[in-house]
Design a protein around this motif. Structure first.
Motif, mmCIF file in Angstrom:
data_model
loop_
_atom_site.group_PDB
_atom_site.id
_atom_site.type_symbol
_atom_site.label_atom_id
_atom_site.label_comp_id
_atom_site.label_asym_id
_atom_site.label_seq_id
_atom_site.Cartn_x
_atom_site.Cartn_y
_atom_site.Cartn_z
ATOM 1 N N GLY A 133 33.169 -47.527 -19.618
ATOM 2 C CA GLY A 133 32.960 -47.633 -18.174
ATOM 3 C C GLY A 133 31.758 -46.854 -17.678
ATOM 4 N N GLN A 134 31.159 -46.064 -18.553
ATOM 5 C CA GLN A 134 29.986 -45.277 -18.188
ATOM 6 C C GLN A 134 28.756 -46.177 -18.120
ATOM 7 O OE1 GLN A 134 29.490 -41.928 -20.749
ATOM 8 N NE2 GLN A 134 27.424 -41.482 -20.068
ATOM 9 N N GLN A 135 27.894 -45.948 -17.161
ATOM 10 C CA GLN A 135 26.664 -46.718 -16.964
ATOM 11 C C GLN A 135 25.583 -46.234 -17.917
ATOM 12 O OE1 GLN A 135 26.093 -49.204 -14.526
ATOM 13 N NE2 GLN A 135 24.110 -49.509 -15.455
ATOM 14 N N LEU A 136 25.035 -47.150 -18.731
ATOM 15 C CA LEU A 136 23.913 -46.814 -19.605
ATOM 16 C C LEU A 136 22.677 -47.624 -19.277
ATOM 17 C CD1 LEU A 136 25.359 -46.353 -23.212
ATOM 18 C CD2 LEU A 136 24.825 -44.628 -21.503
ATOM 19 N N GLY A 137 22.843 -48.821 -18.717
ATOM 20 C CA GLY A 137 21.708 -49.671 -18.401
ATOM 21 C C GLY A 137 21.915 -51.062 -18.950
ATOM 22 N N SER A 138 21.127 -52.002 -18.453
ATOM 23 C CA SER A 138 21.340 -53.399 -18.811
ATOM 24 C C SER A 138 20.236 -53.985 -19.689
ATOM 25 C CB SER A 138 21.505 -54.242 -17.546
ATOM 26 O OG SER A 138 20.378 -54.089 -16.719
ATOM 27 N N THR A 139 19.340 -53.126 -20.206
ATOM 28 C CA THR A 139 18.315 -53.576 -21.145
ATOM 29 C C THR A 139 18.360 -52.679 -22.376
ATOM 30 O OG1 THR A 139 16.552 -52.130 -20.341
ATOM 31 C CG2 THR A 139 16.802 -54.276 -19.230
ATOM 32 N N GLU A 140 17.780 -53.166 -23.466
ATOM 33 C CA GLU A 140 17.712 -52.355 -24.687
ATOM 34 C C GLU A 140 17.000 -51.033 -24.410
ATOM 35 O OE1 GLU A 140 16.618 -53.978 -28.590
ATOM 36 O OE2 GLU A 140 16.858 -55.974 -27.701
ATOM 37 N N ALA A 141 15.918 -51.096 -23.668
ATOM 38 C CA ALA A 141 15.140 -49.891 -23.371
ATOM 39 C C ALA A 141 15.958 -48.891 -22.559
ATOM 40 C CB ALA A 141 13.861 -50.262 -22.630
ATOM 41 N N ASP A 142 16.716 -49.387 -21.568
ATOM 42 C CA ASP A 142 17.563 -48.502 -20.751
ATOM 43 C C ASP A 142 18.618 -47.807 -21.598
ATOM 44 O OD1 ASP A 142 16.224 -49.279 -18.449
ATOM 45 O OD2 ASP A 142 17.776 -50.708 -17.822
ATOM 46 N N GLU B 203 23.659 -59.033 -28.966
ATOM 47 C CA GLU B 203 24.536 -60.069 -29.523
ATOM 48 C C GLU B 203 25.305 -60.677 -28.362
ATOM 49 O OE1 GLU B 203 26.974 -59.392 -32.869
ATOM 50 O OE2 GLU B 203 25.402 -58.384 -34.013
ATOM 51 N N GLY B 204 25.023 -61.944 -28.074
ATOM 52 C CA GLY B 204 25.658 -62.592 -26.930
ATOM 53 C C GLY B 204 25.211 -61.922 -25.653
ATOM 54 N N ASN B 205 26.159 -61.475 -24.864
ATOM 55 C CA ASN B 205 25.868 -60.783 -23.597
ATOM 56 C C ASN B 205 26.082 -59.280 -23.710
ATOM 57 O OD1 ASN B 205 25.220 -63.164 -22.232
ATOM 58 N ND2 ASN B 205 27.373 -63.562 -21.767
ATOM 59 N N GLU B 206 25.960 -58.757 -24.936
ATOM 60 C CA GLU B 206 26.183 -57.334 -25.162
ATOM 61 C C GLU B 206 24.998 -56.702 -25.874
ATOM 62 O OE1 GLU B 206 29.720 -57.050 -27.503
ATOM 63 O OE2 GLU B 206 31.000 -57.817 -25.920
ATOM 64 N N ILE B 207 24.765 -55.455 -25.547
ATOM 65 C CA ILE B 207 23.803 -54.641 -26.277
ATOM 66 C C ILE B 207 24.635 -53.750 -27.188
ATOM 67 C CG2 ILE B 207 22.009 -52.872 -26.131
ATOM 68 C CD1 ILE B 207 21.499 -53.936 -23.236
ATOM 69 N N GLU B 208 24.370 -53.827 -28.484
ATOM 70 C CA GLU B 208 25.103 -53.020 -29.455
ATOM 71 C C GLU B 208 24.155 -51.971 -30.021
ATOM 72 O OE1 GLU B 208 26.969 -55.445 -32.414
ATOM 73 O OE2 GLU B 208 28.167 -56.511 -30.918
ATOM 74 N N ALA B 209 24.565 -50.723 -29.934
ATOM 75 C CA ALA B 209 23.748 -49.629 -30.438
ATOM 76 C C ALA B 209 24.537 -48.846 -31.463
ATOM 77 C CB ALA B 209 23.319 -48.716 -29.293
ATOM 78 N N GLU B 210 23.928 -48.625 -32.617
ATOM 79 C CA GLU B 210 24.493 -47.740 -33.627
ATOM 80 C C GLU B 210 23.768 -46.419 -33.491
ATOM 81 O OE1 GLU B 210 24.487 -49.435 -37.556
ATOM 82 O OE2 GLU B 210 25.344 -51.314 -36.811
ATOM 83 N N VAL B 211 24.552 -45.362 -33.261
ATOM 84 C CA VAL B 211 23.973 -44.055 -32.994
ATOM 85 C C VAL B 211 24.639 -42.993 -33.859
ATOM 86 C CG1 VAL B 211 23.397 -44.669 -30.612
ATOM 87 C CG2 VAL B 211 25.575 -43.545 -31.092
ATOM 88 N N GLU C 188 29.354 -46.866 -32.832
ATOM 89 C CA GLU C 188 28.794 -48.126 -32.359
ATOM 90 C C GLU C 188 29.178 -48.245 -30.894
ATOM 91 O OE1 GLU C 188 29.662 -52.752 -32.896
ATOM 92 O OE2 GLU C 188 28.928 -51.795 -34.724
ATOM 93 N N ILE C 189 28.184 -48.380 -30.049
ATOM 94 C CA ILE C 189 28.376 -48.455 -28.607
ATOM 95 C C ILE C 189 28.064 -49.881 -28.166
ATOM 96 C CG2 ILE C 189 27.742 -47.462 -26.371
ATOM 97 C CD1 ILE C 189 28.710 -45.384 -28.507
ATOM 98 N N GLU C 190 29.002 -50.518 -27.455
ATOM 99 C CA GLU C 190 28.770 -51.857 -26.923
ATOM 100 C C GLU C 190 28.661 -51.767 -25.408
ATOM 101 O OE1 GLU C 190 31.600 -54.714 -28.381
ATOM 102 O OE2 GLU C 190 31.343 -54.018 -30.444
ATOM 103 N N VAL C 191 27.576 -52.351 -24.882
ATOM 104 C CA VAL C 191 27.272 -52.292 -23.454
ATOM 105 C C VAL C 191 27.146 -53.715 -22.918
ATOM 106 C CG1 VAL C 191 25.595 -51.494 -21.741
ATOM 107 C CG2 VAL C 191 26.037 -50.115 -23.794
ATOM 108 N N ALA C 192 27.823 -54.004 -21.803
ATOM 109 C CA ALA C 192 27.720 -55.318 -21.155
ATOM 110 C C ALA C 192 26.360 -55.421 -20.474
ATOM 111 C CB ALA C 192 28.837 -55.493 -20.134
ATOM 112 N N MET C 193 25.621 -56.468 -20.787
ATOM 113 C CA MET C 193 24.285 -56.627 -20.213
ATOM 114 C C MET C 193 24.323 -56.898 -18.715
ATOM 115 S SD MET C 193 22.246 -58.707 -23.176
ATOM 116 C CE MET C 193 20.708 -58.671 -22.261
ATOM 117 N N ASP C 194 25.374 -57.561 -18.236
ATOM 118 C CA ASP C 194 25.416 -57.898 -16.810
ATOM 119 C C ASP C 194 25.708 -56.690 -15.923
ATOM 120 O OD1 ASP C 194 28.029 -57.769 -17.789
ATOM 121 O OD2 ASP C 194 28.752 -59.430 -16.553
ATOM 122 N N THR C 195 26.450 -55.701 -16.448
ATOM 123 C CA THR C 195 26.801 -54.537 -15.635
ATOM 124 C C THR C 195 26.126 -53.250 -16.092
ATOM 125 O OG1 THR C 195 28.722 -53.995 -16.999
ATOM 126 C CG2 THR C 195 29.079 -55.486 -15.105
ATOM 127 N N GLY C 196 25.720 -53.214 -17.368
ATOM 128 C CA GLY C 196 25.147 -51.990 -17.921
ATOM 129 C C GLY C 196 26.186 -50.953 -18.283
#
Length: 93
Positions: free
Chosen positions: A26-35, A53-61, A69-77
């Motif tokens: 639920g935390q806001q990270l941003g809606s683009t890869e750069a964000d 992948e699809g409508n999600e930004i997946e980051a391995e950190v 692995e963090i999954e972020v919804a692109m529409d909401t960030g």
């Protein structure tokens, strides 16, 4: 001159690092890869891989030897899922 005990000094040094590393669904990270990359890097995470992948930004950190692995919804960030890297490996091979 002020004198601090070792435990007080260690606590003061560790609290900022722990606060920076906190991630929650639920935390806001941003809606683009750069964000997302900038937000995670700013929290002290080492971004190993990031992809869409699809409508999600997946980051391995990684932070302090822990891989996530963090999954972020692109529409909401917003973060929609956080997994430890070994969640998929249950030793059932």
């Amino acid at each position: 001159m002020t004198t601090f005990t070792k435990s007080a000094l260690l606590t003061a040094l560790m609290i900022p690092a722990a606060a920076l590393a906190q991630l929650d669904v639920g935390q806001q990270l941003g809606s683009t890869e750069a964000d997302v990359r900038a937000a995670l890097t700013g929290m002290g995470y080492e971004v190993q891989e990031i992809e869409i992948e699809g409508n999600e930004i997946e980051a391995e950190v990684m932070l302090d030897g822990v891989e996530l692995e963090i999954e972020v919804a692109m529409d909401t960030g917003l973060i929609i899922e956080i997994e430890t890297e070994d969640d998929d490996d249950h030793g059932d091979d």
